[in-house]
Design an enzyme around this catalytic site. Sequence first.
Site, short mmCIF file in Angstrom:
data_model
loop_
_atom_site.label_atom_id
_atom_site.label_comp_id
_atom_site.label_asym_id
_atom_site.label_seq_id
_atom_site.Cartn_x
_atom_site.Cartn_y
_atom_site.Cartn_z
N LYS A 38 0.82 -1.22 0.00
CA LYS A 38 0.00 0.00 0.00
C LYS A 38 0.85 1.26 0.00
CE LYS A 38 -4.00 -2.17 2.08
NZ LYS A 38 -4.72 -2.34 0.81
N GLY A 227 -18.78 6.41 -5.51
CA GLY A 227 -17.96 7.61 -5.45
C GLY A 227 -17.36 7.84 -4.08
N ASP A 249 -9.65 -5.08 -12.64
CA ASP A 249 -8.85 -5.43 -11.46
C ASP A 249 -8.91 -4.26 -10.49
OD1 ASP A 249 -7.03 -6.20 -9.56
OD2 ASP A 249 -5.31 -6.32 -10.92
N THR A 251 -7.52 -4.15 -7.58
CA THR A 251 -6.35 -4.12 -6.67
C THR A 251 -5.65 -2.75 -6.78
OG1 THR A 251 -6.01 -6.45 -7.16
CG2 THR A 251 -4.23 -5.31 -5.99
N GLY A 254 -7.94 1.85 -4.09
CA GLY A 254 -7.91 2.77 -2.94
C GLY A 254 -6.58 3.50 -2.86
N ASP A 255 -5.50 2.80 -3.22
CA ASP A 255 -4.17 3.44 -3.21
C ASP A 255 -4.07 4.49 -4.29
OD1 ASP A 255 -3.46 1.65 -1.18
OD2 ASP A 255 -2.76 0.16 -2.62
N LYS A 288 -6.93 -1.46 -15.51
CA LYS A 288 -5.67 -2.13 -15.86
C LYS A 288 -5.29 -3.14 -14.79
CE LYS A 288 -3.81 1.61 -18.59
NZ LYS A 288 -2.97 2.78 -18.57
N GLY A 290 -2.87 -5.24 -12.11
CA GLY A 290 -1.74 -4.92 -11.23
C GLY A 290 -1.98 -3.64 -10.48
O1 RIB Z 1 -3.91 -2.14 -1.74
C1 RIB Z 1 -3.41 -3.18 -2.53
C2 RIB Z 1 -2.14 -3.73 -1.95
O2 RIB Z 1 -2.42 -4.39 -0.74
C3 RIB Z 1 -1.45 -4.76 -2.81
O3 RIB Z 1 -0.56 -4.18 -3.73
C4 RIB Z 1 -0.80 -5.67 -1.80
O4 RIB Z 1 0.60 -5.64 -1.83
C5 RIB Z 1 -1.34 -5.24 -0.44
O5 RIB Z 1 -0.44 -4.51 0.27
#
Ligand code: RIB
Length: 305
Positions: A38, A227, A249, A251, A254-255, A288, A290
């Site tokens: 994160k 939102g 994806d 993943t 949120g980051d 995308k 990853g």
């Molecule tokens: O927020 C996603 C992240 O959570 C992933 O990249 C994983 O490494 C975990 O830390």
Amino acid sequence: MILVFGSLNIDLVAQVPVIPGPGRTVLAPSYQTHFGGKGANQAVAAARIAGPGHVRMAGRVGRDGFGDSAIENLRENGIDTALVIRADEPTGCAFITVDQAGENAITVASGANLAASAGDLPAELFRSDTVLMLQMEVPFAQALEVARRTNSASGTVIWNLAPVPEKMTRETVTELLAETDYLLVNEHEAIDAAAAIGLALSDFESAAADLAKAGDLTCIVTAGAQGALAVAADGSRLRAPAPRITPMDTTGAGDSFAGAFATVIHEKVPLQIALQVGCDAAAQKCLKPGAQAGMPLRAAISSLA
Ligand code: RIB
């Protein structure tokens, strides 16, 4: 300067038909290796919007090939990695399954991230124009110390309460709120944090309002397709819609929000625009595969045009 104190992981990602429950095994045709964690994700998300030379990452990786490539990737994204220090433990690794709807389940083997230390950060980092980004994948006491040093210098603290710790105590949440200017949570994290400090439980919007008041801060809730919502300590609210997309994806979504949000807060854009920039960046990421690979560049954020 945008300073990230947090985790760096290598993500091992398998696309599965269904995320397995306890005791279940599913087969995936293969797996991909991505850069994650994160902290590092948020650093890359910020650097893609801010451009090279504005973001510094502090954390720990192992003395291994994963650590080498995690550092190299941050450098390629224009991030200062002088404070990413080698630890004796292996580089953090996340085991991620992504289903056909783009939803994921993640197990993080923390490794070197648990050695992250506030003592690694020199005093000159802490200035009134420092925007600090924190998450919950390095030891809480160390993150808290970095937050305190940032506040002593009148910097800005953005704390993403993710992942929510297994045992989140009243003390943890109270200390965190006291050092935070912008609390970033999703709907579940908002309710969990409010519960931990004994607030009455209802919906995430009420939880966000209660957290904002309790910490005298602005609570931002990211709610996926619904939102984002910002609630100030006085209860006033702002909302931003999520762009309509079909995610492949989620993943790091949120980051992506967090990194883009921090960058524009550093640029002092109004909160309403910062919320929209975060929503746009999160949506772009979901298109995308990853975590870091999918973080959008500034030109892709229509609310910044
Ligand atoms: O927020 C996603 C992240 O959570 C992933 O990249 C994983 O490494 C975990 O830390």
